[in-house]
Design a protein around this motif. Structure first.
Motif, PDB file in Angstrom:
ATOM      1  N   SER A   9       0.824  -1.277   0.175  1.00 22.73           N
ATOM      2  CA  SER A   9       0.025  -0.511   0.132  1.00 22.73           C
ATOM      3  C   SER A   9       1.221   0.866  -0.112  1.00 22.73           C
ATOM      4  O   SER A   9       2.140   1.159   0.534  1.00 22.73           O
ATOM      5  CB  SER A   9      -0.937  -0.071   1.002  1.00 22.73           C
ATOM      6  OG  SER A   9      -0.122  -0.045   2.136  1.00 22.73           O
ATOM      7  N   SER A  53     -12.207  -3.159   8.782  1.00 25.91           N
ATOM      8  CA  SER A  53     -10.791  -3.246   8.500  1.00 25.91           C
ATOM      9  C   SER A  53     -10.101  -3.283   7.284  1.00 25.91           C
ATOM     10  O   SER A  53     -11.169  -3.975   6.701  1.00 25.91           O
ATOM     11  CB  SER A  53     -10.759  -4.699  10.056  1.00 25.91           C
ATOM     12  OG  SER A  53     -11.002  -5.706   9.383  1.00 25.91           O
ATOM     13  N   CYS A  54      -8.876  -3.630   7.424  1.00 24.11           N
ATOM     14  CA  CYS A  54      -8.446  -3.876   6.394  1.00 24.11           C
ATOM     15  C   CYS A  54      -7.925  -4.073   6.486  1.00 24.11           C
ATOM     16  O   CYS A  54      -7.643  -5.965   6.886  1.00 24.11           O
ATOM     17  CB  CYS A  54      -7.305  -2.723   6.102  1.00 24.11           C
ATOM     18  SG  CYS A  54      -7.027  -0.900   6.195  1.00 24.11           S
ATOM     19  N   LEU A 109      -8.939   3.686   9.031  1.00 27.80           N
ATOM     20  CA  LEU A 109      -8.879   2.657   7.468  1.00 27.80           C
ATOM     21  C   LEU A 109      -8.106   3.520   6.203  1.00 27.80           C
ATOM     22  O   LEU A 109      -8.006   2.766   5.386  1.00 27.80           O
ATOM     23  CB  LEU A 109     -10.439   2.908   6.927  1.00 27.80           C
ATOM     24  CG  LEU A 109     -11.534   2.568   7.560  1.00 27.80           C
ATOM     25  CD1 LEU A 109     -12.946   2.548   6.718  1.00 27.80           C
ATOM     26  CD2 LEU A 109     -11.053   0.514   7.485  1.00 27.80           C
ATOM     27  N   GLY A 110      -7.625   4.124   6.412  1.00 24.10           N
ATOM     28  CA  GLY A 110      -6.037   4.690   5.819  1.00 24.10           C
ATOM     29  C   GLY A 110      -6.508   5.563   4.397  1.00 24.10           C
ATOM     30  O   GLY A 110      -6.161   5.209   3.499  1.00 24.10           O
ATOM     31  N   THR A 111      -7.538   5.986   4.359  1.00 22.90           N
ATOM     32  CA  THR A 111      -8.350   7.007   3.615  1.00 22.90           C
ATOM     33  C   THR A 111      -7.269   7.964   2.933  1.00 22.90           C
ATOM     34  O   THR A 111      -6.737   8.590   4.050  1.00 22.90           O
ATOM     35  CB  THR A 111      -9.693   7.304   3.005  1.00 22.90           C
ATOM     36  OG1 THR A 111      -9.941   7.631   4.671  1.00 22.90           O
ATOM     37  CG2 THR A 111     -10.729   5.800   3.458  1.00 22.90           C
ATOM     38  N   ASN A 130     -12.728   2.776  -0.734  1.00 23.02           N
ATOM     39  CA  ASN A 130     -11.931   2.607  -0.406  1.00 23.02           C
ATOM     40  C   ASN A 130     -10.393   2.930   0.417  1.00 23.02           C
ATOM     41  O   ASN A 130     -10.402   4.051  -0.355  1.00 23.02           O
ATOM     42  CB  ASN A 130     -11.172   0.851  -1.681  1.00 23.02           C
ATOM     43  CG  ASN A 130     -12.784   0.185  -2.039  1.00 23.02           C
ATOM     44  OD1 ASN A 130     -13.739  -0.315  -0.767  1.00 23.02           O
ATOM     45  ND2 ASN A 130     -13.020  -0.036  -2.855  1.00 23.02           N
ATOM     46  N   CYS A 132      -7.198   1.232   2.798  1.00 20.30           N
ATOM     47  CA  CYS A 132      -6.255   0.435   3.012  1.00 20.30           C
ATOM     48  C   CYS A 132      -5.518   0.001   2.119  1.00 20.30           C
ATOM     49  O   CYS A 132      -5.220  -1.248   1.520  1.00 20.30           O
ATOM     50  CB  CYS A 132      -7.376  -1.198   3.171  1.00 20.30           C
ATOM     51  SG  CYS A 132      -8.736  -0.772   4.557  1.00 20.30           S
ATOM     52  N   TYR A 134      -6.409   1.122  -1.582  1.00 20.34           N
ATOM     53  CA  TYR A 134      -7.299   1.061  -2.923  1.00 20.34           C
ATOM     54  C   TYR A 134      -7.413   1.446  -3.283  1.00 20.34           C
ATOM     55  O   TYR A 134      -7.895   1.909  -4.540  1.00 20.34           O
ATOM     56  CB  TYR A 134      -8.210  -0.247  -2.624  1.00 20.34           C
ATOM     57  CG  TYR A 134      -8.291  -1.148  -2.334  1.00 20.34           C
ATOM     58  CD1 TYR A 134      -7.602  -2.553  -3.298  1.00 20.34           C
ATOM     59  CD2 TYR A 134      -7.714  -2.084  -1.083  1.00 20.34           C
ATOM     60  CE1 TYR A 134      -7.468  -3.798  -2.857  1.00 20.34           C
ATOM     61  CE2 TYR A 134      -7.562  -3.507  -0.728  1.00 20.34           C
ATOM     62  CZ  TYR A 134      -7.284  -4.322  -2.359  1.00 20.34           C
ATOM     63  OH  TYR A 134      -7.236  -5.867  -2.255  1.00 20.34           O
TER      64      TYR A 134
END
Length: 152
Positions: A9, A53-54, A109-111, A130, A132, A134
């Motif tokens: 990622s 969760s991712c 969520l790491g957006t 999305n 994570c 994506y």
């Protein structure tokens, strides 16, 4: 039998969160019905599900996500970021996407944090953008994964 290709990622600071003075995008509700080139797609950041969760990033999973596009943030006005789309990989053809953020889940969520003049790759599934890995800044690694996943 082939083995799915995985890509890391996008890089994040040690805290696991991208930092910059800009709009932070949470999980987004999405509707593309009736949108065509020349129109602006409207997205709303709803904050998402606290139990989310991712999953491990996988190009095969990425390939099933629609819509998927690349675009540059041209404006951040309060809680609204507007992206000018330069490439649709799947599921759309609008010239712009406007994202309204209500915040909430970005750290979990790491957006991506959206910054003016920065290019991003964005995907959605089931009506939600999305995180994570994506969706994120357009790094060479993420661009390569999109090319492999969508092949167009």
């Amino acid at each position: 039998m082939s083995t799915p290709t995985t890509h890391p990622s996008p890089a994040r600071p040690a805290s696991g969160r991208l930092r910059a003075p800009a709009l932070v995008v949470g999980v987004l509700g999405l509707s593309l019905a009736g949108c065509s080139s020349g129109e602006t797609v409207q997205l709303t950041a709803t904050g998402g599900n606290a139990a989310a969760s991712c999953i491990v990033f996988d190009v095969g999973t990425l390939a099933g996500m629609s819509p998927a596009f690349a675009g540059t943030v041209v404006e951040v006005d309060g809680s609204v970021a507007t992206l000018e789309v330069d490439r649709w990989y799947a599921g759309g053809d609008a010239d712009r996407v406007a994202i309204t953020s209500t915040g909430g889940m970005e750290a979990l969520l790491g957006t991506p944090t959206l910054e003016v003049d920065r290019r991003y790759l964005i995907t959605a599934a089931g009506g939600e953008v999305n995180g994570c890995g994506y969706s994120g800044p357009a790094t060479p690694e993420l661009e390569s994964a999109f090319e492999e996943a969508f092949g167009n």
